[in-house]
Design an enzyme around this catalytic site. Structure first.
Site, mmCIF file in Angstrom:
data_model
loop_
_atom_site.group_PDB
_atom_site.id
_atom_site.type_symbol
_atom_site.label_atom_id
_atom_site.label_comp_id
_atom_site.label_asym_id
_atom_site.label_seq_id
_atom_site.Cartn_x
_atom_site.Cartn_y
_atom_site.Cartn_z
ATOM 1 C CG ASN A 9 25.389 -18.674 33.210
ATOM 2 O OD1 ASN A 9 25.152 -17.922 32.261
ATOM 3 N ND2 ASN A 9 26.147 -18.312 34.234
ATOM 4 C CD1 TRP A 10 23.902 -22.027 27.385
ATOM 5 C CD2 TRP A 10 23.232 -21.036 25.500
ATOM 6 N NE1 TRP A 10 23.257 -22.971 26.619
ATOM 7 C CE2 TRP A 10 22.840 -22.391 25.457
ATOM 8 C CE3 TRP A 10 22.908 -20.216 24.431
ATOM 9 C CZ2 TRP A 10 22.152 -22.931 24.376
ATOM 10 C CZ3 TRP A 10 22.223 -20.752 23.353
ATOM 11 C CH2 TRP A 10 21.851 -22.100 23.329
ATOM 12 C CE LYS A 11 29.614 -19.107 33.242
ATOM 13 N NZ LYS A 11 30.801 -19.418 34.008
ATOM 14 C CG HIS A 98 27.794 -16.023 37.741
ATOM 15 N ND1 HIS A 98 29.158 -15.951 37.589
ATOM 16 C CD2 HIS A 98 27.439 -17.289 37.410
ATOM 17 C CE1 HIS A 98 29.606 -17.133 37.181
ATOM 18 N NE2 HIS A 98 28.584 -17.964 37.077
ATOM 19 C CD GLU A 100 31.746 -16.148 34.938
ATOM 20 O OE1 GLU A 100 30.793 -15.855 34.197
ATOM 21 O OE2 GLU A 100 32.267 -17.275 34.970
ATOM 22 C CD GLU A 170 27.465 -21.023 39.742
ATOM 23 O OE1 GLU A 170 27.381 -21.896 38.879
ATOM 24 O OE2 GLU A 170 27.671 -19.838 39.484
ATOM 25 N N GLY A 176 34.592 -22.756 35.958
ATOM 26 C CA GLY A 176 35.500 -22.670 34.818
ATOM 27 C C GLY A 176 36.817 -23.393 35.045
ATOM 28 C CB SER A 215 34.058 -27.998 37.409
ATOM 29 O OG SER A 215 34.884 -26.925 37.045
HETATM 30 P P1 13P Z 1 31.287 -24.182 34.701
HETATM 31 O O1 13P Z 1 30.232 -25.238 34.743
HETATM 32 O O2 13P Z 1 31.829 -23.927 33.326
HETATM 33 O O3 13P Z 1 32.364 -24.407 35.713
HETATM 34 O O4 13P Z 1 30.574 -22.794 35.098
HETATM 35 C C1 13P Z 1 29.677 -22.789 36.141
HETATM 36 C C2 13P Z 1 28.984 -21.505 36.147
HETATM 37 O O5 13P Z 1 29.582 -20.440 36.242
HETATM 38 C C3 13P Z 1 27.512 -21.526 36.031
HETATM 39 O O6 13P Z 1 26.950 -20.307 36.370
#
Ligand code: 13P
Length: 254
Positions: A9-11, A98, A100, A170, A176, A215
């Site tokens: 997931n590149w966000k 997600h 976020e 998640e 993050g 993570s």
């Molecule tokens: P990280 O791997 O940076 O903790 O993020 C996970 C994530 O949000 C994948 O959707």
């Protein structure tokens, strides 16, 4: 044995140049790993064409994903992208729910269930993110939260909803951060998810996968993927560094 599925997931990251650099290394690597796992990059969708042009046609275990979709098919929804549009440009997997988006854009379980429904209508594969906050974990509420996030999908999409789909566990506190769930914690929730989905569907479910995200690094990937109910990863930061991304794929194939 199930073929693991790794989604990056590149966000809100990536440029044309960074994609070219990333793919130069990924391309050769994927040829060797052709049969061992499925790899998906969920990139900002405006770069999908570039990715397809550079990589897609030659790699049958590689797919494009999106990070979100609108919960309408068409109409006056400025700035949004529909499930059909994603399918139309060659996207196969779509992340929804997600944390976020739940927190920053106030997306509700109902909106997310509508998205899930529309994705299934287009034969796209939903990657439903679920998980608890730190506070909910401390209050021992993880199972209830996950169950609630799953239940509305059944209500809106019916008992067969999770055929050909993915649930990504998640934990919000792990995303993050520097702390992932332990392999045992991840397995405990993944085990619950599988058992719950099977009990609701009376074991009539096909192509259903459970991922862990939050993570994940090359150092903890092996212990997590070895857990019985974890079929792959949803990676954030680790999917932006090609060396780290490849190292994780190698780890899970050892
Ligand atoms: P990280 O791997 O940076 O903790 O993020 C996970 C994530 O949000 C994948 O959707």
């Amino acid at each position: 044995m199930i073929k693991p599925i790794i989604i990056g997931n590149w966000k809100l990251n990536g440029t044309q140049q960074s994609i070219k650099n990333f793919l130069k290394l990924l391309k050769n690597f994927l040829i060797d790993y052709h049969k061992k796992c499925t790899v998906v990059i969920s990139l900002p969708v405006l770069y999908s064409y570039l990715m397809q042009k550079l990589l897609f046609s030659k790699n049958k275990n590689f797919f494009l994903g999106a990070q979100n979709v609108d919960n309408h098919c068409s109409g006056s929804f400025t700035g949004d992208i529909s499930p059909f549009m994603l399918k139309d440009i060659g996207i196969k997997y779509v992340i929804i729910g997600h944390s976020e988006r739940r927190f920053n854009y106030k997306e509700t379980d109902r909106m997310i269930a509508n998205k899930f429904y529309l994705l299934k209508q287009e034969n796209l594969i939903p990657v439903l993110c679920i998980g608890e906050t730190k506070q909910e974990k401390v209050e021992n509420n993880t199972i209830n939260i996950c169950k609630k996030q799953i239940d509305l999908i059944f209500d809106v999409c019916g008992i067969k909803a999770f055929n050909n789909s993915i649930i990504a566990y998640e934990p919000v506190w792990a995303i993050g951060s520097k702390i992932s769930a332990t392999p045992q914690e991840a397995q405990f929730i993944a085990g619950f998810i599988r058992q719950y989905i099977h009990s609701q569907t009376k074991n009539r479910i096909k192509n259903f996968f459970i991922q862990y995200g939050g993570s994940v690094t090359q150092y903890n990937a092996k212990n997590i993927i070895q857990q019985k109910d974890i079929d792959g990863f949803l990676l954030g930061r680790a999917a932006l560094q090609i060396e780290e991304f490849i190292a994780i794929i190698k780890t899970i194939n050892m």
